[in-house]
Design an enzyme around this catalytic site. Structure first.
Site, mmCIF file in Angstrom:
data_model
loop_
_atom_site.group_PDB
_atom_site.id
_atom_site.type_symbol
_atom_site.label_atom_id
_atom_site.label_comp_id
_atom_site.label_asym_id
_atom_site.label_seq_id
_atom_site.Cartn_x
_atom_site.Cartn_y
_atom_site.Cartn_z
ATOM 1 N NE ARG A 1 -4.136 -1.481 1.747
ATOM 2 C CZ ARG A 1 -5.316 -2.115 2.724
ATOM 3 N NH1 ARG A 1 -5.016 -1.983 4.116
ATOM 4 N NH2 ARG A 1 -6.135 -2.598 2.318
ATOM 5 N N GLY B 1 -8.286 -8.240 0.629
ATOM 6 C CA GLY B 1 -6.991 -8.243 1.167
ATOM 7 C C GLY B 1 -6.265 -9.658 1.202
ATOM 8 N N GLY C 1 -13.865 -4.036 0.699
ATOM 9 C CA GLY C 1 -15.252 -3.578 1.075
ATOM 10 C C GLY C 1 -15.502 -2.572 0.209
ATOM 11 C CE LYS D 1 -18.895 -13.017 9.290
ATOM 12 N NZ LYS D 1 -18.767 -11.903 9.959
#
Ligand code: ADP
Ligand code: MG
Length: 393
Positions: free
Chosen positions: A36, A347, A370, A196
């Site tokens: 990053r 990620g 996200g 999930k």
């Protein structure tokens, strides 16, 4: 509305505050992965060449108040090494001492503010904090895609108070996701994995009408398999989502969902567990699925290689453990070999691709998980909306 970029922002002779995403993993006070930081450099370099002063800020981890272990200092040291310019660490996020640090910094040096989450007003987008940040500069550049789906003081509040634009990284991220959202070349294949299903049910639902096929692996596939009426043994299942998933599978786009034909199961959740390969439709009692099987890798791989657009988010198994890595590695290989337009976000999926050394073989490697999912869901990102106010076209 068009998002203004660095081409639209007049920074000559001015102090520019840049919100980067320098949220990197640290181990024993040392930066463990500087992906990053590297990705943030083009914007910082471009601004250094044109502005009078450059001030950079970011959050790091999830501190509760000031936490010396989450100081930006090690990040600043790596930024200086990679950038080849001086970095002055400010003593805080805002305030008179920080303003003095900026005013006294040597020409050409970049000032790095402390971890924005040291301030409790950051995540609540407190007007006082946003105002204090804005008072440090004349212009604002947001380059942090990973937090663009959140309304924070350093992403939204400050952009409402200073003439603002997107940095080059944010610009590239928005272009990549807009391309998938607005005009994906077909066949368009989406590969979803990760732990999930509840995190990704919204995006699966909004993507289904647009894709040709949706390949699903990872921990989330067992909730879908159970909803389809199959035995999943001790695999990860979110019982509260079964009904919603059933509706999705039986709905108009349900036939586009492809579930694993075979599964690598383990007798317990451990790297050295007993293993076996079983059909996806019949996981024996007492066993849990921790990866997609070789036949699934072959089928998913074939679909991915012949696609014109691919979006991949989430690993196919517990890839952190070598015995359950082959599924994720196989998908990463197929995405890298696909000649179409390929975007990888999240990620862990990005980490998997880099572990294989294939990060240069995709069209776009996203720094945000996200935020990318939110965009593909068709949601407006608050930090991007705050920049659009400054659009002149
Ligand atoms: P990303 O960061 O790419 O968005 P997620 O954070 O959603 O992905 O999920 C990644 C995690 O999912 C990994 O830690 C991986 O070990 C876990 N995972 C993948 N498959 C399974 C599985 N079958 N059972 C349990 N956990 C899984
Ligand atoms: Mg993750």
């Amino acid at each position: 509305m068009r998002v203004p970029t660095l081409d639209d922002l007049d920074v000559a002779g001015r102090t520019v505050l840049v919100r980067s995403d320098l949220n990197v993993p640290l181990r024993d006070g040392v930066v463990e992965d500087d992906f990053r930081i590297r990705a943030s450099l083009p914007t910082i370099r471009e601004l250094r060449a044109e502005a009078e002063r450059v001030v950079v800020c970011s959050h790091l981890g999830r501190p509760h108040g000031v936490d010396p272990e989450l100081s930006m200092r090690p990040v600043g040291e790596r930024l200086a090494d990679l950038g080849g310019f001086g970095v002055v660490q400010a003593p805080g996020v805002v305030g008179a001492q920080v303003a003095a640090t900026i005013a006294e910094a040597p020409p050409g040096a970049v000032v790095l503010l402390e971890n924005t989450r040291f301030e409790p007003g950051e995540t609540s987008n407190d007007p006082a904090l946003a105002g204090a940040l804005a008072s440090l500069a004349d212009r604002f550049v947001n380059d942090a895609f990973g937090t663009a789906h959140r309304s924070h003081a350093s992403t939204v509040g400050v952009a409402e108070r200073l003439p603002s634009a997107a940095g080059r990284l944010l610009q590239a991220e928005l272009e990549a996701f807009s391309r998938l959202l607005e005009q994906p070349a077909q066949p368009y294949v989406v590969v979803m994995g990760g732990a999930k299903v509840s995190d990704k049910l919204g995006v699966i639902r909004s993507l289904l009408p647009k894709v040709d096929l949706m390949l699903i692996g990872g921990g989330m596939c067992f909730t879908l398999l159970e909803a389809g009426g199959y035995e999943v043994g001790n695999s990860l299942v979110e019982e509260s989502k079964i009904e919603e998933v059933k509706e999705l599978l039986e709905g108009p786009g349900g036939s586009k969902i492809v579930l694993p034909a075979d599964i690598v199961v383990a007798d317990r959740f451990a790297a050295d567990a007993e293993r076996a390969v079983v059909p996806g439709t019949a996981i024996p009692e007492g066993w849990m699925g921790l990866d997609i099987g070789p036949e699934t890798v072959r089928r998913f791989g074939g679909v991915i290689r012949s696609a014109e657009s691919v979006f991949w988010n989430g690993p196919m198994g517990v890839f952190e453990w070598e015995p359950f890595r082959a599924g994720t590695a196989g998908v990463a290989e197929a995405v890298a070999e696909c000649d179409g337009y390929t975007v990888v976000g999240g990620g862990d999926s990005v980490a998997a691709l880099r572990m294989l050394g294939r990060e240069r073989d995709v069209s776009h490697l996203s720094t945000g998980g996200g935020a990318g999912l939110a965009m593909l869901e068709g949601r407006t990102l608050p930090a991007v909306a705050a920049l659009e106010r400054w659009s002149t076209s």
